[in-house]
Design a protein around this motif. Structure first.
Motif, PDB file in Angstrom:
ATOM      1  N   ILE A  76       1.063  -1.164   0.051  1.00 21.03           N
ATOM      2  CA  ILE A  76       0.140   0.049   0.245  1.00 21.03           C
ATOM      3  C   ILE A  76       0.837   1.170   0.099  1.00 21.03           C
ATOM      4  CG2 ILE A  76      -2.079   1.329   1.229  1.00 21.03           C
ATOM      5  CD1 ILE A  76      -2.559  -1.240   2.792  1.00 21.03           C
ATOM      6  N   THR A  77       0.894   2.004  -1.103  1.00 19.85           N
ATOM      7  CA  THR A  77       1.510   3.221  -1.217  1.00 19.85           C
ATOM      8  C   THR A  77       1.059   4.403  -0.512  1.00 19.85           C
ATOM      9  OG1 THR A  77       0.670   3.669  -3.314  1.00 19.85           O
ATOM     10  CG2 THR A  77       2.789   2.332  -3.262  1.00 19.85           C
ATOM     11  N   ALA A  78       1.776   5.242  -0.054  1.00 21.30           N
ATOM     12  CA  ALA A  78       1.442   6.508   0.534  1.00 21.30           C
ATOM     13  C   ALA A  78       0.077   6.570   1.362  1.00 21.30           C
ATOM     14  CB  ALA A  78       1.000   7.556  -0.605  1.00 21.30           C
ATOM     15  N   SER A  79       0.534   5.734   2.359  1.00 20.79           N
ATOM     16  CA  SER A  79      -0.662   5.251   3.422  1.00 20.79           C
ATOM     17  C   SER A  79      -1.437   6.297   4.054  1.00 20.79           C
ATOM     18  CB  SER A  79      -0.213   4.371   4.365  1.00 20.79           C
ATOM     19  OG  SER A  79       0.973   5.083   5.240  1.00 20.79           O
ATOM     20  N   ARG A  80      -2.565   5.986   4.415  1.00 27.61           N
ATOM     21  CA  ARG A  80      -3.332   6.922   4.879  1.00 27.61           C
ATOM     22  C   ARG A  80      -4.139   6.504   6.094  1.00 27.61           C
ATOM     23  NH1 ARG A  80      -6.933   7.690  -0.936  1.00 27.61           N
ATOM     24  NH2 ARG A  80      -5.337   8.622  -1.867  1.00 27.61           N
ATOM     25  N   ALA A  81      -4.620   7.462   7.014  1.00 26.32           N
ATOM     26  CA  ALA A  81      -5.206   6.983   8.245  1.00 26.32           C
ATOM     27  C   ALA A  81      -6.284   5.977   7.929  1.00 26.32           C
ATOM     28  CB  ALA A  81      -5.881   7.997   9.021  1.00 26.32           C
ATOM     29  N   ALA A  82      -7.228   6.065   6.715  1.00 23.37           N
ATOM     30  CA  ALA A  82      -8.321   5.021   6.577  1.00 23.37           C
ATOM     31  C   ALA A  82      -7.702   3.877   6.358  1.00 23.37           C
ATOM     32  CB  ALA A  82      -8.958   5.979   5.335  1.00 23.37           C
ATOM     33  N   ASP A  83      -6.430   3.636   5.691  1.00 25.54           N
ATOM     34  CA  ASP A  83      -5.946   2.349   5.436  1.00 25.54           C
ATOM     35  C   ASP A  83      -5.866   1.372   6.726  1.00 25.54           C
ATOM     36  OD1 ASP A  83      -3.645   3.560   3.048  1.00 25.54           O
ATOM     37  OD2 ASP A  83      -5.628   2.837   2.704  1.00 25.54           O
ATOM     38  N   THR A  84      -6.037   2.112   7.994  1.00 25.34           N
ATOM     39  CA  THR A  84      -5.910   1.205   9.364  1.00 25.34           C
ATOM     40  C   THR A  84      -7.057   0.128   9.201  1.00 25.34           C
ATOM     41  OG1 THR A  84      -5.038   3.085  10.678  1.00 25.34           O
ATOM     42  CG2 THR A  84      -6.230   1.364  11.606  1.00 25.34           C
ATOM     43  N   ALA A  85      -6.614  -1.118   9.034  1.00 31.67           N
ATOM     44  CA  ALA A  85      -7.524  -2.026   9.088  1.00 31.67           C
ATOM     45  C   ALA A  85      -6.561  -3.539   9.240  1.00 31.67           C
ATOM     46  CB  ALA A  85      -8.180  -2.331   7.663  1.00 31.67           C
ATOM     47  N   SER A  86      -7.430  -4.812   9.513  1.00 25.61           N
ATOM     48  CA  SER A  86      -6.769  -6.081   8.873  1.00 25.61           C
ATOM     49  C   SER A  86      -6.642  -6.397   7.792  1.00 25.61           C
ATOM     50  CB  SER A  86      -7.367  -7.038  10.107  1.00 25.61           C
ATOM     51  OG  SER A  86      -7.196  -6.811  11.353  1.00 25.61           O
ATOM     52  N   TYR A  87      -5.494  -7.068   7.373  1.00 22.52           N
ATOM     53  CA  TYR A  87      -5.633  -7.319   5.766  1.00 22.52           C
ATOM     54  C   TYR A  87      -5.326  -9.154   5.827  1.00 22.52           C
ATOM     55  CZ  TYR A  87      -5.320  -2.597   4.531  1.00 22.52           C
ATOM     56  OH  TYR A  87      -5.778  -1.153   4.730  1.00 22.52           O
ATOM     57  N   PHE A  88      -6.169  -9.563   5.162  1.00 24.24           N
ATOM     58  CA  PHE A  88      -6.174 -11.097   4.914  1.00 24.24           C
ATOM     59  C   PHE A  88      -5.726 -11.503   3.525  1.00 24.24           C
ATOM     60  CE2 PHE A  88      -7.972 -12.291   9.058  1.00 24.24           C
ATOM     61  CZ  PHE A  88      -8.510 -11.140   9.509  1.00 24.24           C
ATOM     62  N   CYS A  89      -5.026 -12.533   3.332  1.00 25.21           N
ATOM     63  CA  CYS A  89      -4.830 -13.055   2.142  1.00 25.21           C
ATOM     64  C   CYS A  89      -5.736 -14.344   2.131  1.00 25.21           C
ATOM     65  CB  CYS A  89      -3.449 -13.484   1.780  1.00 25.21           C
ATOM     66  SG  CYS A  89      -2.604 -14.746   2.730  1.00 25.21           S
ATOM     67  N   ALA A  90      -6.260 -14.871   1.081  1.00 20.85           N
ATOM     68  CA  ALA A  90      -6.897 -16.021   0.900  1.00 20.85           C
ATOM     69  C   ALA A  90      -6.562 -16.979  -0.429  1.00 20.85           C
ATOM     70  CB  ALA A  90      -8.471 -15.749   0.714  1.00 20.85           C
ATOM     71  N   THR A  91      -6.202 -18.169  -0.370  1.00 16.00           N
ATOM     72  CA  THR A  91      -5.714 -18.949  -1.460  1.00 16.00           C
ATOM     73  C   THR A  91      -6.775 -19.806  -1.921  1.00 16.00           C
ATOM     74  OG1 THR A  91      -4.606 -20.547  -0.027  1.00 16.00           O
ATOM     75  CG2 THR A  91      -3.331 -18.639  -0.915  1.00 16.00           C
ATOM     76  N   ALA A  92      -6.859 -19.748  -3.064  1.00 15.33           N
ATOM     77  CA  ALA A  92      -7.812 -20.897  -3.707  1.00 15.33           C
ATOM     78  C   ALA A  92      -6.846 -22.118  -4.358  1.00 15.33           C
ATOM     79  CB  ALA A  92      -8.680 -20.214  -5.052  1.00 15.33           C
ATOM     80  N   PRO A  93      -7.005 -23.424  -3.534  1.00 17.95           N
ATOM     81  CA  PRO A  93      -5.928 -24.243  -3.823  1.00 17.95           C
ATOM     82  C   PRO A  93      -6.411 -25.055  -5.124  1.00 17.95           C
ATOM     83  CG  PRO A  93      -6.758 -24.515  -1.490  1.00 17.95           C
ATOM     84  CD  PRO A  93      -7.449 -23.335  -2.035  1.00 17.95           C
ATOM     85  N   ARG A  94      -5.569 -25.459  -5.902  1.00 18.56           N
ATOM     86  CA  ARG A  94      -5.997 -26.299  -6.972  1.00 18.56           C
ATOM     87  C   ARG A  94      -6.911 -27.464  -6.682  1.00 18.56           C
ATOM     88  NH1 ARG A  94      -3.778 -24.246 -11.596  1.00 18.56           N
ATOM     89  NH2 ARG A  94      -1.744 -23.195 -11.338  1.00 18.56           N
ATOM     90  N   GLU A  95      -6.339 -28.163  -5.736  1.00 15.09           N
ATOM     91  CA  GLU A  95      -7.014 -29.561  -5.325  1.00 15.09           C
ATOM     92  C   GLU A  95      -8.625 -29.170  -4.663  1.00 15.09           C
ATOM     93  OE1 GLU A  95      -4.483 -28.317  -3.559  1.00 15.09           O
ATOM     94  OE2 GLU A  95      -4.960 -28.519  -1.762  1.00 15.09           O
ATOM     95  N   SER A  96      -8.761 -28.160  -4.474  1.00 15.54           N
ATOM     96  CA  SER A  96     -10.164 -28.095  -4.044  1.00 15.54           C
ATOM     97  C   SER A  96     -10.627 -26.614  -4.546  1.00 15.54           C
ATOM     98  CB  SER A  96      -9.879 -27.825  -2.279  1.00 15.54           C
ATOM     99  OG  SER A  96     -11.154 -27.220  -1.679  1.00 15.54           O
ATOM    100  N   ASN A  97     -11.951 -27.147  -5.161  1.00 19.50           N
ATOM    101  CA  ASN A  97     -12.578 -25.974  -5.968  1.00 19.50           C
ATOM    102  C   ASN A  97     -13.830 -25.272  -4.926  1.00 19.50           C
ATOM    103  OD1 ASN A  97     -11.138 -26.368  -8.241  1.00 19.50           O
ATOM    104  ND2 ASN A  97     -12.334 -28.164  -8.939  1.00 19.50           N
ATOM    105  N   TYR A  98     -13.770 -25.719  -3.646  1.00 17.85           N
ATOM    106  CA  TYR A  98     -15.080 -25.282  -3.160  1.00 17.85           C
ATOM    107  C   TYR A  98     -14.743 -24.364  -1.972  1.00 17.85           C
ATOM    108  CZ  TYR A  98     -14.104 -28.884   0.320  1.00 17.85           C
ATOM    109  OH  TYR A  98     -13.415 -29.711   1.440  1.00 17.85           O
ATOM    110  N   GLN A  99     -13.495 -24.077  -1.629  1.00 14.97           N
ATOM    111  CA  GLN A  99     -13.241 -23.089  -0.718  1.00 14.97           C
ATOM    112  C   GLN A  99     -12.089 -22.336  -0.595  1.00 14.97           C
ATOM    113  OE1 GLN A  99     -12.466 -24.315   3.370  1.00 14.97           O
ATOM    114  NE2 GLN A  99     -12.673 -26.473   2.910  1.00 14.97           N
ATOM    115  N   LEU A 100     -12.135 -21.132  -0.233  1.00 10.71           N
ATOM    116  CA  LEU A 100     -10.927 -20.586  -0.024  1.00 10.71           C
ATOM    117  C   LEU A 100     -10.193 -20.757   1.402  1.00 10.71           C
ATOM    118  CD1 LEU A 100     -11.623 -16.804  -1.052  1.00 10.71           C
ATOM    119  CD2 LEU A 100     -10.718 -18.578  -2.500  1.00 10.71           C
TER     120      LEU A 100
END
Lengths: 112, 116
Positions: A76-100
């Motif tokens: 995130i470039t040039a951060s702002r106070a409004a960027d305060t939050a939690s950030y999550f990554c989620a992966t879509a596995p190849r072997e499973s098509n139904y959930q992140l």
């Protein structure tokens, strides 16, 4: 089981600085997604990067994906106070098509 | 445009009482629907997903159940709440099952459940 692991768990920076968060995963994926969650609220989809892509941009967001290292980063470039939050990554596995598969998140605090 | 509504926002229930959380989606047909639970400071745990009316898949054995009586309505229920059911519950929908497709998942605003 939890596949995505965000690093760091928490990050505090000054407004205007850049924030970088990392995500590592374990298995082959179809895509990787980043979400933002403001305190006590639902998650908001930020950006999706496919396994055959290496970099994507959206406004002040830049996401990279290195499938050989099974890792991704969110900048995130040039951060702002409004960027305060939690950030999550989620992966879509190849072997499973139904959930992140979700990581535990990085809590980002932007100090004014 | 598509919107998702989830209610109530907060709920305090005694142990042993029933539970009903409701989620509705507007502006799309035949969405894939999900119920997640989020423990404090943790990621999301998938509880249930549904690909259509009356079709429910459960991910973890638990004290909860889900139903989809209408195309755009998803309900999370319990007959008798346990203390361990406390948490933040999130409803979500996606165009594509699982991977979320091009636009990922759209989440409701969540329900904070405290069982006392």
């Amino acid at each position: 089981s939890q596949q995505g692991e965000e690093d760091p768990q928490a990050l505090s920076i000054q407004e205007g600085e850049n924030a970088t968060m990392n995500c590592s995963y374990k298995t082959s994926i179809n895509n990787l997604q980043w979400y933002r969650q403001n305190s006590g609220r639902g998650l908001v989809h930020l950006i999706l990067i496919r396994s055959n892509e290496r970099e994507k941009h959206s406004g002040r967001l830049r996401v990279t994906l290195d499938t050989s290292k099974k890792s991704s980063s969110l900048l995130i470039t040039a951060s702002r106070a409004a960027d305060t939050a939690s950030y999550f990554c989620a992966t879509a596995p190849r072997e499973s098509n139904y959930q992140l598969i979700w990581g535990a998140g990085t809590k980002l605090i932007i100090k004014p | 445009s598509q919107t998702i509504h989830q209610w109530p926002a907060t709920l305090v229930q005694p142990v042993g009482s029933p539970l009903s959380l409701e989620c509705t989606v507007e502006g799309t047909s035949n969405p894939n629907l999900y119920w997640y639970r989020q423990a404090a400071g943790r990621g999301l745990q998938l509880l249930f997903y549904s690909v259509g009316i009356g079709q429910i898949s459960s991910e973890v054995p638990q004290n909860l159940s889900a139903s989809r009586p209408q195309d755009r309505q998803f309900i999370l229920s319990s007959k008798k709440l346990l203390l361990s059911d406390s948490g933040f519950y999130l409803c979500a929908w996606s165009v594509t099952l699982g991977t979320g497709g091009k636009y990922g998942y759209t989440f409701g605003s969540g329900t904070r459940l405290t069982v006392v």
